[in-house]
Scaffold this active site. Sequence first.
Site, PDB file in Angstrom:
ATOM      1  N   SER A   1     -10.638   0.268   6.450  1.00 10.03           N
ATOM      2  CA  SER A   1      -9.659   0.710   5.754  1.00 10.03           C
ATOM      3  C   SER A   1      -8.980  -0.797   5.273  1.00 10.03           C
ATOM      4  CB  SER A   1      -7.952   1.514   5.721  1.00 10.03           C
ATOM      5  OG  SER A   1      -9.002   2.880   5.841  1.00 10.03           O
TER       6      SER A   1
ATOM      7  N   LYS B   1       0.386  -1.164  -0.062  1.00 14.01           N
ATOM      8  CA  LYS B   1      -0.114   0.022  -0.383  1.00 14.01           C
ATOM      9  C   LYS B   1       0.543   1.420   0.155  1.00 14.01           C
ATOM     10  CE  LYS B   1      -3.717   2.999   2.057  1.00 14.01           C
ATOM     11  NZ  LYS B   1      -4.523   2.649   3.347  1.00 14.01           N
TER      12      LYS B   1
ATOM     13  N   SER C   1      -9.485   2.440   2.184  1.00 13.28           N
ATOM     14  CA  SER C   1      -8.656   3.131   1.419  1.00 13.28           C
ATOM     15  C   SER C   1      -7.263   2.821   0.841  1.00 13.28           C
ATOM     16  CB  SER C   1      -7.797   4.180   2.370  1.00 13.28           C
ATOM     17  OG  SER C   1      -6.512   3.910   4.202  1.00 13.28           O
TER      18      SER C   1
END
Length: 468
Positions: free
Chosen positions: A181, A82, A157
């Site tokens: 997320s 990420k 996210s």
Amino acid sequence: MTQTELHWMDASEIASRIRDKTISPVEVTEACIGRIEKLDGELNAFCLPMFDIAREKAKQAEDAQMRGEFWGPLHGVPYAIKDSDDYAGQLTTVGSRPHAAHIAEGFSPIVERMENAGAIPLGKTTTPDMAWIGLTYSQLHGMTHNPWDKSRNPGGSSGGSAVAVAAGMAPLATGTDGAGSIRIPASFCSIYGLKPSHGRIPLMLPNTNQHTHYGPLTRTVTDAALMMEACSGPDNRDLYSLEQAAPKYLANLNKPLKGMRVGWSADLGFIEKIDPEVLGVCEAAAQKFTDLGAEVVPADLDLSGSMEIAKRNWQAIMSAIVHHRLGDHMDELDPALVACANGALSQTSGEFLFDKVKAFPIVQRLVAWFGQHDLLITPSVACLPVKNGRLLPEDYPDHDWDWMEWAPFSSPFNLFHNPAASVPAGFSKDGLPIGLQIVGPRHADMLVLQASRAFELASPWAHHRPPE
């Protein structure tokens, strides 16, 4: 072995086959790279491919393999990172224009541990501006698309990581979860996502409210357990990391749920709006725990007040980022992020701290409830995957930022630090994924993994793949 077989292979099988020398790290890395090159033009899961690094490390891993030397339990296994996690010498933009040229000087703990375990980095995955929202889009990297329906968002996210795993571009990916997320994109993309207990996997963010957790995004529970073993454990750089060394998750994964008391809640005592299809699929999935030997009972649990506290805390975190850290760049940020941050400007520091006081009796209610129950199950998200270009589903009142309204099941367990996972529960009539959340008491990460594995064995999901 075909490229298709390789890029859909589970991480645990990849690791095993590399050790017995029936496949090579180079083979599986090239299969993942080929898959990314084929699909990512449409999906936009990767914002920074690291193919040169991946190929170099895969060749080194193959050379070591041929000598009978293995770096760790993930030797030669590709993974995605990420873009809020640091990889030394590479960009960490967090989807934000002000960070577009930021080069990381070191490694985030989860990346450092994946590297030490022998994993091969494929690249950085897309995240929204400062990882602030349960969707994945940014002015820097554009819109990310859900592989199950490209007109919809994969959630956020950690959306790019979830898409990478769901579409067969990587068997493993790192995620962070400050208000859902990991669990939101896991639900929207029909994969497994685990938010461990707070501090189980250390982090180096300025974690002001101790909301953010690191965790794995995978296609199977076994792979998540493998990643948890590699990444868990204390780190003096994180003041809130748990002292316990990484438990033996894999060896203890297959435990029957017979005799356990499991509570089902569709509202946590305060949630008023939920999509009927989500509710129906999750209610049916919850009842499968009865078939596994557990007693499933209605959860007499009221977490009223937790969402208001979580929202105000989230606004305060975003205000610290927007107004104090990036105040000179506000015109470069997502306007909805700025609107979220602005909502905290009228809140005094005393009010902020008083939220901690108000949260205390809610925590005690949850602790007391877990004194009589082993697990809590809920929907992961209150809606189906959101259409791209929208902050909220079409049947929600317009708002300038409040995405948390459609994801109310996740943030209470960031606030209270419980381990929580999203498992694929099924699909809507239009083929959109729906996730079920499994929540345990604090520090009961093993139990959540065991329950997830039992559900996976009863209702397998990894054979369901997005259309191409």
